[in-house]
Design a protein around this motif. Structure first.
Motif, PDB file in Angstrom:
ATOM      1  N   VAL A 248      13.812 -11.215  -5.265  1.00  0.00           N
ATOM      2  CA  VAL A 248      14.128 -12.479  -4.964  1.00  0.00           C
ATOM      3  C   VAL A 248      15.701 -12.726  -4.737  1.00  0.00           C
ATOM      4  CG1 VAL A 248      14.309 -14.949  -5.656  1.00  0.00           C
ATOM      5  CG2 VAL A 248      12.263 -13.627  -5.875  1.00  0.00           C
ATOM      6  N   THR A 249      16.619 -11.810  -5.437  1.00  0.00           N
ATOM      7  CA  THR A 249      17.935 -11.865  -5.314  1.00  0.00           C
ATOM      8  C   THR A 249      18.456 -11.509  -3.946  1.00  0.00           C
ATOM      9  OG1 THR A 249      17.881  -9.536  -6.025  1.00  0.00           O
ATOM     10  CG2 THR A 249      18.421 -11.236  -7.767  1.00  0.00           C
ATOM     11  N   SER A 250      17.709 -10.634  -3.171  1.00  0.00           N
ATOM     12  CA  SER A 250      18.283 -10.315  -1.685  1.00  0.00           C
ATOM     13  C   SER A 250      17.741 -11.305  -0.920  1.00  0.00           C
ATOM     14  CB  SER A 250      17.323  -8.977  -1.331  1.00  0.00           C
ATOM     15  OG  SER A 250      17.925  -7.789  -2.331  1.00  0.00           O
ATOM     16  N   VAL A 251      16.532 -11.989  -1.023  1.00  0.00           N
ATOM     17  CA  VAL A 251      16.065 -13.167  -0.108  1.00  0.00           C
ATOM     18  C   VAL A 251      17.141 -14.244  -0.393  1.00  0.00           C
ATOM     19  CG1 VAL A 251      14.510 -14.795   0.083  1.00  0.00           C
ATOM     20  CG2 VAL A 251      13.747 -12.319  -0.388  1.00  0.00           C
ATOM     21  N   SER A 252      17.460 -14.592  -1.449  1.00  0.00           N
ATOM     22  CA  SER A 252      18.435 -15.745  -1.687  1.00  0.00           C
ATOM     23  C   SER A 252      19.870 -15.453  -1.191  1.00  0.00           C
ATOM     24  CB  SER A 252      18.761 -15.778  -3.267  1.00  0.00           C
ATOM     25  OG  SER A 252      19.423 -16.683  -3.644  1.00  0.00           O
ATOM     26  N   ALA A 253      20.141 -14.091  -1.143  1.00  0.00           N
ATOM     27  CA  ALA A 253      21.660 -13.859  -0.664  1.00  0.00           C
ATOM     28  C   ALA A 253      21.418 -14.063   0.901  1.00  0.00           C
ATOM     29  CB  ALA A 253      21.925 -12.384  -0.974  1.00  0.00           C
ATOM     30  N   LEU A 254      20.279 -13.656   1.383  1.00  0.00           N
ATOM     31  CA  LEU A 254      20.246 -13.652   3.119  1.00  0.00           C
ATOM     32  C   LEU A 254      20.265 -15.080   3.488  1.00  0.00           C
ATOM     33  CD1 LEU A 254      17.976 -10.702   3.820  1.00  0.00           C
ATOM     34  CD2 LEU A 254      20.336 -10.821   3.988  1.00  0.00           C
ATOM     35  N   VAL A 255      19.321 -16.022   2.587  1.00  0.00           N
ATOM     36  CA  VAL A 255      19.002 -17.391   3.318  1.00  0.00           C
ATOM     37  C   VAL A 255      20.363 -18.037   3.156  1.00  0.00           C
ATOM     38  CG1 VAL A 255      17.918 -18.266   1.293  1.00  0.00           C
ATOM     39  CG2 VAL A 255      17.660 -19.309   3.498  1.00  0.00           C
ATOM     40  N   ASP A 256      21.212 -17.690   2.007  1.00  0.00           N
ATOM     41  CA  ASP A 256      22.539 -18.545   2.023  1.00  0.00           C
ATOM     42  C   ASP A 256      23.283 -18.126   2.910  1.00  0.00           C
ATOM     43  OD1 ASP A 256      23.934 -20.127   0.166  1.00  0.00           O
ATOM     44  OD2 ASP A 256      25.343 -18.511  -0.041  1.00  0.00           O
ATOM     45  N   THR A 257      23.457 -16.899   3.215  1.00  0.00           N
ATOM     46  CA  THR A 257      24.216 -16.421   4.261  1.00  0.00           C
ATOM     47  C   THR A 257      23.832 -16.901   5.753  1.00  0.00           C
ATOM     48  OG1 THR A 257      24.545 -14.138   3.262  1.00  0.00           O
ATOM     49  CG2 THR A 257      25.106 -14.373   5.546  1.00  0.00           C
ATOM     50  N   MET A 258      22.823 -16.845   5.878  1.00  0.00           N
ATOM     51  CA  MET A 258      22.206 -17.414   7.380  1.00  0.00           C
ATOM     52  C   MET A 258      22.436 -19.092   7.265  1.00  0.00           C
ATOM     53  SD  MET A 258      20.615 -15.964   9.920  1.00  0.00           S
ATOM     54  CE  MET A 258      20.109 -16.266  11.243  1.00  0.00           C
ATOM     55  N   CYS A 259      22.533 -19.807   6.243  1.00  0.00           N
ATOM     56  CA  CYS A 259      22.705 -21.246   6.248  1.00  0.00           C
ATOM     57  C   CYS A 259      24.393 -21.516   6.440  1.00  0.00           C
ATOM     58  CB  CYS A 259      22.008 -21.967   4.827  1.00  0.00           C
ATOM     59  SG  CYS A 259      20.305 -21.842   4.850  1.00  0.00           S
ATOM     60  N   ARG A 260      25.030 -20.559   6.438  1.00  0.00           N
ATOM     61  CA  ARG A 260      26.366 -20.799   6.517  1.00  0.00           C
ATOM     62  C   ARG A 260      26.730 -21.016   8.272  1.00  0.00           C
ATOM     63  NH1 ARG A 260      28.776 -16.300   3.206  1.00  0.00           N
ATOM     64  NH2 ARG A 260      27.076 -16.153   1.594  1.00  0.00           N
ATOM     65  N   GLU A 261      27.983 -21.165   8.568  1.00  0.00           N
ATOM     66  CA  GLU A 261      28.546 -21.296   9.951  1.00  0.00           C
ATOM     67  C   GLU A 261      28.505 -19.683   9.998  1.00  0.00           C
ATOM     68  OE1 GLU A 261      28.597 -23.655  11.950  1.00  0.00           O
ATOM     69  OE2 GLU A 261      28.177 -25.154  10.526  1.00  0.00           O
ATOM     70  N   THR A 262      28.197 -19.379  11.375  1.00  0.00           N
ATOM     71  CA  THR A 262      28.181 -17.850  11.780  1.00  0.00           C
ATOM     72  C   THR A 262      28.829 -17.922  12.897  1.00  0.00           C
ATOM     73  OG1 THR A 262      25.898 -18.127  12.841  1.00  0.00           O
ATOM     74  CG2 THR A 262      26.125 -17.295  10.454  1.00  0.00           C
ATOM     75  N   ASN A 263      29.278 -16.709  13.357  1.00  0.00           N
ATOM     76  CA  ASN A 263      30.113 -16.438  14.670  1.00  0.00           C
ATOM     77  C   ASN A 263      29.204 -16.702  16.018  1.00  0.00           C
ATOM     78  OD1 ASN A 263      31.429 -15.399  16.981  1.00  0.00           O
ATOM     79  ND2 ASN A 263      32.556 -14.222  15.702  1.00  0.00           N
ATOM     80  N   GLY A 264      29.408 -17.793  16.708  1.00  0.00           N
ATOM     81  CA  GLY A 264      28.717 -18.215  18.039  1.00  0.00           C
ATOM     82  C   GLY A 264      28.407 -17.086  18.785  1.00  0.00           C
ATOM     83  N   ASN A 265      29.302 -15.680  18.766  1.00  0.00           N
ATOM     84  CA  ASN A 265      28.960 -14.717  19.898  1.00  0.00           C
ATOM     85  C   ASN A 265      28.190 -13.845  19.461  1.00  0.00           C
ATOM     86  OD1 ASN A 265      30.915 -15.714  21.383  1.00  0.00           O
ATOM     87  ND2 ASN A 265      32.743 -14.640  20.326  1.00  0.00           N
ATOM     88  N   ASN A 266      27.383 -13.856  18.257  1.00  0.00           N
ATOM     89  CA  ASN A 266      26.519 -12.804  17.692  1.00  0.00           C
ATOM     90  C   ASN A 266      25.079 -13.422  17.608  1.00  0.00           C
ATOM     91  OD1 ASN A 266      28.624 -11.049  17.507  1.00  0.00           O
ATOM     92  ND2 ASN A 266      28.738 -11.538  15.430  1.00  0.00           N
ATOM     93  N   THR A 267      24.411 -12.592  17.781  1.00  0.00           N
ATOM     94  CA  THR A 267      22.966 -13.087  17.473  1.00  0.00           C
ATOM     95  C   THR A 267      22.496 -12.453  16.055  1.00  0.00           C
ATOM     96  OG1 THR A 267      22.120 -12.954  19.568  1.00  0.00           O
ATOM     97  CG2 THR A 267      20.314 -12.983  17.966  1.00  0.00           C
TER      98      THR A 267
END
Length: 440
Positions: A248-267
């Motif tokens: 669950v620690t890895s899942v939490s880290a990934l979803v938190d990262t995904m919910c932040r603003e990300t670079n618009g040039n990457n998928t």
């Protein structure tokens, strides 16, 4: 929206660690089954503006928009569409399941107690499950007018329904745990026959809690879970003891990262698979066509033809996240003598000559460069020679999606126990490396 961590280079501040502790505590305590973990992820993604997609529908993907899709309610893929043609694909994969017991029969006949039949799911430390308050969680399938479309209900007892009582040492000659007979010794008790529970099996309690008739329930995937909550441990409050740190620690880290603003040039793509603990070979596991098919649909949504897509994937990068074995203070001989992995000193970058971990020198060099630039703490893990160690979904996913990839995770002790032990500092460093990969 899930709050952004205060990003600082090097060691996390005390304020940052306290914030992270509160966040991961909530996520761990609510992720009582893979279905509930995915439910939490969906709720976070929705708040962050992600739109839900259905696999069976045609997709009309728009530049700059974010989407997610689920399968079996226990696996989820989320992705961000670039505003223009993508420069890079960044993928992060993990798993939503964890070792536990599955209920295979709601009631076992007994003259004195109401008991449930169970079977093990994944490898676990069986003795750690004795004498703990156990809840029941999972999903229930109920009848509808269409036999091919039963209705799904998520279920969480939210109370201790079961317990597995251990045998007193006075009554046994063998050491506890020796020649463990799961069919006999790990059967949970959920009531005393002769009391109110006499004529009710677990399924009746589940039906009552959901407001259903028992006869409406066609089938179920119900599991036991340890109701112990996360605890802060240590004289300096630097360790976390909790069920389900793996993974669950890895899942939490990934979803938190995904919910932040990300670079618009990457998928950016996160893939949270079910069934890793039993080999990943299922329609919702890493050893399926799920990820590759979603990647193809993203390419189609960007009007990228197959040849250009293959060239893009050659420059893609993937993190495979799963917890790592910390060097045990009482069994240090079980770890490689020259690569001691210590909790609190950063994320473990895992490699193996047998390719049980996907990391190779080319991909590991990327992580080492990023960690040096951003002062993120990384440890290098290899297994002791002659000990195979675990295997992750990284080698499986990279076998059909041949991108540069590494296996990483926070180091923990008591892996696959009912309560595992980790470090808040390592979790903070994991979030930082995920954020750097997504934002580059």
């Amino acid at each position: 929206k899930m709050a952004v961590i205060w990003y600082t280079k090097g060691k996390s501040s005390e304020r940052e660690r306290d914030f992270i502790m509160d966040k991961i505590c909530s996520f761990l305590n609510q992720s009582v089954s893979p279905y509930h973990a995915v439910k939490q992820v969906k709720e976070a993604l929705k708040v962050a503006g992600f739109q839900s997609l259905e696999e069976e529908n045609l997709w009309q993907l728009e530049p700059g928009k974010n989407y997610y899709v689920t399968r079996n309610e226990s696996s989820l893929l989320a992705f961000s569409m670039p505003k223009e043609k993508p420069l890079y694909y960044h993928l992060c994969a993990s798993h939503s399941d964890f070792p536990t017991f599955r209920i295979k029969k709601a009631k076992k006949k007994d003259a004195f107690y109401a008991k449930a039949e169970i079977e093990g799911y994944g490898g676990m430390i069986h003795t750690s499950w004795f004498d703990r308050p156990l809840g029941i969680a999972g999903k229930v399938m109920a009848q509808t007018t269409d036999p091919f479309r039963p209705k799904t209900y998520l279920y969480d007892s939210e109370r201790a329904m079961c317990i597995v009582p251990s045998l007193a040492p006075h009554l046994r000659k063998d050491a506890p745990g020796e020649k463990m007979n799961v069919q006999k010794e790990l059967i949970p008790v959920y009531g005393l026959d002769g009391q109110k529970v006499k004529d009710k099996d677990i399924l009746q309690y589940v039906a009552d809690d959901l407001g259903l008739l028992k006869n409406d329930i066609l089938d179920y995937d119900l599991y036991l879970y340890n109701m112990d909550g996360m605890e802060i441990v240590g004289a300096d409050k630097d360790m976390i003891a909790s069920p389900r740190l793996d993974n669950v620690t890895s899942v939490s880290a990934l979803v938190d990262t995904m919910c932040r603003e990300t670079n618009g040039n990457n998928t950016n793509v996160i893939a949270l698979f079910d069934n890793e603990e039993i080999g990943s070979r299922s329609k919702q596991g890493a050893d399926s066509v799920l990820l590759s098919e979603i990647i193809k649909r993203i390419m189609a949504g960007l009007d990228i033809e197959a040849g250009a897509g293959r060239r893009l994937m050659r420059d893609a990068f993937m993190l495979s996240l799963d917890v790592a074995h910390a060097t045990h203070p009482n069994y240090s001989e079980k770890s490689d003598p020259t690569n001691q992995i210590v909790m609190g000193r950063g994320v473990a970058l895992k490699s193996s000559a047998s390719q049980r971990y996907v990391s190779d020198s080319e991909a590991s060099a990327v992580i080492m460069a990023l960690s040096r630039n951003q002062e993120i703490k990384i440890q290098r893990q290899v297994n002791r020679s002659g000990m195979a160690g675990g295997q992750t979904l990284g080698p499986i996913a990279s076998s059909y999606l041949p991108v540069r990839a590494v296996d990483m995770g926070i180091p923990i002790l008591a892996m696959h126990s009912a309560v595992e032990l980790g470090s808040a500092e390592d979790y903070a460093q994991l979030e930082k490396i995920c954020g750097v990969v997504f934002e580059m």
